[in-house]
Design a protein around this motif. Structure first.
Motif, PDB file in Angstrom:
ATOM      1  N   LYS A 176      -4.798  11.340 -34.951  1.00 42.52           N
ATOM      2  CA  LYS A 176      -3.879  12.447 -34.670  1.00 42.52           C
ATOM      3  C   LYS A 176      -4.527  13.798 -34.391  1.00 42.52           C
ATOM      4  CE  LYS A 176      -2.852  13.833 -39.448  1.00 42.52           C
ATOM      5  NZ  LYS A 176      -1.771  14.046 -40.424  1.00 42.52           N
ATOM      6  N   ASP A 177      -5.727  14.063 -34.895  1.00 47.06           N
ATOM      7  CA  ASP A 177      -6.335  15.387 -34.704  1.00 47.06           C
ATOM      8  C   ASP A 177      -7.524  15.375 -33.750  1.00 47.06           C
ATOM      9  OD1 ASP A 177      -4.561  16.689 -36.435  1.00 47.06           O
ATOM     10  OD2 ASP A 177      -5.722  16.066 -38.188  1.00 47.06           O
ATOM     11  N   LEU A 178      -7.720  14.280 -33.018  1.00 44.72           N
ATOM     12  CA  LEU A 178      -8.916  14.151 -32.199  1.00 44.72           C
ATOM     13  C   LEU A 178      -8.728  14.762 -30.803  1.00 44.72           C
ATOM     14  CD1 LEU A 178      -9.940  10.467 -33.015  1.00 44.72           C
ATOM     15  CD2 LEU A 178     -10.832  12.573 -34.032  1.00 44.72           C
ATOM     16  N   ASP A 179      -9.812  15.334 -30.289  1.00 43.12           N
ATOM     17  CA  ASP A 179      -9.838  15.804 -28.903  1.00 43.12           C
ATOM     18  C   ASP A 179     -10.359  14.705 -27.978  1.00 43.12           C
ATOM     19  OD1 ASP A 179      -9.097  18.662 -29.298  1.00 43.12           O
ATOM     20  OD2 ASP A 179     -10.919  18.640 -30.514  1.00 43.12           O
ATOM     21  N   VAL A 180     -11.264  13.881 -28.504  1.00 50.27           N
ATOM     22  CA  VAL A 180     -11.837  12.769 -27.737  1.00 50.27           C
ATOM     23  C   VAL A 180     -11.847  11.528 -28.630  1.00 50.27           C
ATOM     24  CG1 VAL A 180     -13.796  11.948 -26.380  1.00 50.27           C
ATOM     25  CG2 VAL A 180     -13.335  14.401 -26.520  1.00 50.27           C
ATOM     26  N   ILE A 181     -11.300  10.428 -28.113  1.00 43.92           N
ATOM     27  CA  ILE A 181     -11.280   9.152 -28.833  1.00 43.92           C
ATOM     28  C   ILE A 181     -12.224   8.208 -28.105  1.00 43.92           C
ATOM     29  CG2 ILE A 181      -9.833   7.250 -29.642  1.00 43.92           C
ATOM     30  CD1 ILE A 181      -7.458   9.362 -28.854  1.00 43.92           C
ATOM     31  N   VAL A 182     -13.255   7.732 -28.794  1.00 45.84           N
ATOM     32  CA  VAL A 182     -14.251   6.853 -28.181  1.00 45.84           C
ATOM     33  C   VAL A 182     -14.207   5.494 -28.863  1.00 45.84           C
ATOM     34  CG1 VAL A 182     -16.692   6.504 -27.672  1.00 45.84           C
ATOM     35  CG2 VAL A 182     -15.741   8.821 -27.642  1.00 45.84           C
ATOM     36  N   ASN A 183     -14.047   4.434 -28.081  1.00 45.79           N
ATOM     37  CA  ASN A 183     -14.064   3.088 -28.649  1.00 45.79           C
ATOM     38  C   ASN A 183     -15.347   2.369 -28.270  1.00 45.79           C
ATOM     39  OD1 ASN A 183     -13.012   0.530 -29.800  1.00 45.79           O
ATOM     40  ND2 ASN A 183     -13.110  -0.109 -27.670  1.00 45.79           N
ATOM     41  N   VAL A 184     -16.087   1.904 -29.293  1.00 43.74           N
ATOM     42  CA  VAL A 184     -17.264   1.055 -29.068  1.00 43.74           C
ATOM     43  C   VAL A 184     -17.161  -0.221 -29.900  1.00 43.74           C
ATOM     44  CG1 VAL A 184     -18.853   2.885 -28.396  1.00 43.74           C
ATOM     45  CG2 VAL A 184     -18.565   2.383 -30.804  1.00 43.74           C
ATOM     46  N   LEU A 185     -15.937  -0.569 -30.326  1.00 46.14           N
ATOM     47  CA  LEU A 185     -15.740  -1.749 -31.161  1.00 46.14           C
ATOM     48  C   LEU A 185     -15.971  -3.030 -30.371  1.00 46.14           C
ATOM     49  CD1 LEU A 185     -12.526  -0.719 -33.119  1.00 46.14           C
ATOM     50  CD2 LEU A 185     -14.772  -1.168 -34.132  1.00 46.14           C
ATOM     51  N   PRO A 186     -16.457  -4.074 -31.042  1.00 46.08           N
ATOM     52  CA  PRO A 186     -16.630  -5.372 -30.382  1.00 46.08           C
ATOM     53  C   PRO A 186     -15.294  -6.100 -30.272  1.00 46.08           C
ATOM     54  CG  PRO A 186     -17.223  -5.561 -32.690  1.00 46.08           C
ATOM     55  CD  PRO A 186     -16.917  -4.100 -32.446  1.00 46.08           C
ATOM     56  N   SER A 187     -15.313  -7.223 -29.591  1.00 43.77           N
ATOM     57  CA  SER A 187     -14.109  -8.041 -29.441  1.00 43.77           C
ATOM     58  C   SER A 187     -14.011  -9.035 -30.591  1.00 43.77           C
ATOM     59  CB  SER A 187     -14.154  -8.795 -28.104  1.00 43.77           C
ATOM     60  OG  SER A 187     -13.087  -9.720 -28.020  1.00 43.77           O
ATOM     61  N   THR A 188     -13.019  -8.845 -31.459  1.00 37.26           N
ATOM     62  CA  THR A 188     -12.760  -9.761 -32.568  1.00 37.26           C
ATOM     63  C   THR A 188     -11.247  -9.916 -32.716  1.00 37.26           C
ATOM     64  OG1 THR A 188     -12.574  -8.081 -34.321  1.00 37.26           O
ATOM     65  CG2 THR A 188     -14.811  -8.837 -33.761  1.00 37.26           C
ATOM     66  N   SER A 189     -10.846 -10.850 -33.570  1.00 39.82           N
ATOM     67  CA  SER A 189      -9.413 -11.016 -33.826  1.00 39.82           C
ATOM     68  C   SER A 189      -8.828  -9.760 -34.472  1.00 39.82           C
ATOM     69  CB  SER A 189      -9.185 -12.229 -34.731  1.00 39.82           C
ATOM     70  OG  SER A 189      -9.883 -12.093 -35.958  1.00 39.82           O
ATOM     71  N   GLU A 190      -9.646  -9.013 -35.215  1.00 39.69           N
ATOM     72  CA  GLU A 190      -9.175  -7.802 -35.892  1.00 39.69           C
ATOM     73  C   GLU A 190      -9.010  -6.630 -34.933  1.00 39.69           C
ATOM     74  OE1 GLU A 190     -12.320  -7.342 -38.683  1.00 39.69           O
ATOM     75  OE2 GLU A 190     -11.346  -8.551 -40.230  1.00 39.69           O
ATOM     76  N   THR A 191      -9.808  -6.605 -33.872  1.00 39.54           N
ATOM     77  CA  THR A 191      -9.775  -5.448 -32.965  1.00 39.54           C
ATOM     78  C   THR A 191      -8.913  -5.691 -31.734  1.00 39.54           C
ATOM     79  OG1 THR A 191     -11.757  -6.183 -31.755  1.00 39.54           O
ATOM     80  CG2 THR A 191     -12.093  -4.773 -33.679  1.00 39.54           C
ATOM     81  N   HIS A 192      -8.397  -6.899 -31.559  1.00 40.29           N
ATOM     82  CA  HIS A 192      -7.598  -7.212 -30.374  1.00 40.29           C
ATOM     83  C   HIS A 192      -6.373  -6.295 -30.294  1.00 40.29           C
ATOM     84  CE1 HIS A 192      -4.784  -9.688 -27.852  1.00 40.29           C
ATOM     85  NE2 HIS A 192      -5.892  -9.786 -27.135  1.00 40.29           N
ATOM     86  N   TYR A 193      -6.265  -5.541 -29.186  1.00 37.18           N
ATOM     87  CA  TYR A 193      -5.176  -4.596 -28.951  1.00 37.18           C
ATOM     88  C   TYR A 193      -5.015  -3.591 -30.104  1.00 37.18           C
ATOM     89  CZ  TYR A 193      -3.453  -6.963 -24.762  1.00 37.18           C
ATOM     90  OH  TYR A 193      -3.320  -7.473 -23.486  1.00 37.18           O
TER      91      TYR A 193
END
Length: 252
Positions: A170-187
């Motif tokens: 909610k307070d971010l100016d830039v959101i960066v995703n570097v997460l891998p592909s797992t069942s937990e990170t899907h969508y």
């Protein structure tokens, strides 16, 4: 733009599909196969910083206006008023790996406030940063452990997970995703079904309308339809997607 993130993805697929040459039975290949994670982080960090600066300074719009020969007076005022990187609050999803650390250290070196979010709760005394292989230039940067102003875990049941994610975004100016592909990170940043109901929630709906989303992790972490919805509804200002749900991209 084809970055090392997408190149690495295709290389990994090629290696899994192609048999590696080897010697007589029971012997090892005559070459070493190693990870190159320490090579990708610095390049990705500069891509993220470049995309952030270009968005805030309206470089994309100015280039488009220039190519049409139109007068850019309508955007000049906007383009001349922008925040410095040192004024930004940047959130890194997946900051504990070597690539996340490389990105964090370089953004922090420019004066930005960097906060991190990871998938797992870290126990007291547990080592939470992966070991990095550093070049001589890297050693002149601040340490990764000193570059985060705060860190949160997204671990928990679905309700806890959603609350933590929303608090992080909610307070971010830039959101960066570097997460891998797992069942937990899907969508993770896509539409999420509200437990026990037929309704859905949009995690990006809590973002600042001026925020920027940059994905250099894996395409399935971010639902592209949800990103388009967030842009159309004004939840976020701009999205830089270096990876996609379907790769290679279809011709149309």
């Amino acid at each position: 733009m084809l970055s090392l993130a997408r190149s690495a993805s295709w290389i990994n697929k090629f290696l899994r599909m192609s048999p590696l040459p080897h010697g007589p039975t029971g012997t090892h290949p005559k070459f070493a196969v190693t990870r190159g994670a320490s090579l990708f982080g610095p390049v990705m960090a500069e891509y993220i910083i470049g995309a952030t600066i270009a968005t805030h300074r309206h470089i994309y719009q100015l280039k488009q206006i220039q190519s049409t020969g139109a007068t850019p007076f309508g955007i000049v005022e906007k383009a001349s008023t922008f925040p410095l990187v040192s004024q930004l609050r940047v959130g890194i999803l997946g900051e504990t790996g070597t690539i996340g650390q490389d990105i964090t250290r370089r953004i922090y070196a420019l004066g930005a406030t960097v906060v991190g979010a990871g998938r797992k709760e870290r126990k007291e005394g547990e080592k939470w940063l992966q070991r990095q292989v550093e070049s001589e230039w890297d050693k002149r940067l601040p340490k990764a452990s000193d570059s985060f102003s705060s860190f949160i875990s997204l671990e928990g049941d679905d309700a806890q997970h959603q609350n933590k994610l929303r608090a992080f975004l909610k307070d971010l100016d830039v959101i960066v995703n570097v997460l891998p592909s797992t069942s937990e990170t899907h969508y993770l940043l896509g539409w999420r079904q509200i437990e026990g109901t037929d309704g859905f929630t949009e995690p990006l709906s809590v973002c600042k309308p001026s925020s920027i989303l940059v994905n250099v992790g894996r395409g399935i972490v971010i639902c592209e339809a949800a990103v388009c919805s967030a842009l159309n509804k004004g939840f976020i200002r701009h999205a830089n997607l270096d990876v996609f749900e379907e790769e290679p991209l279809p011709p149309t």
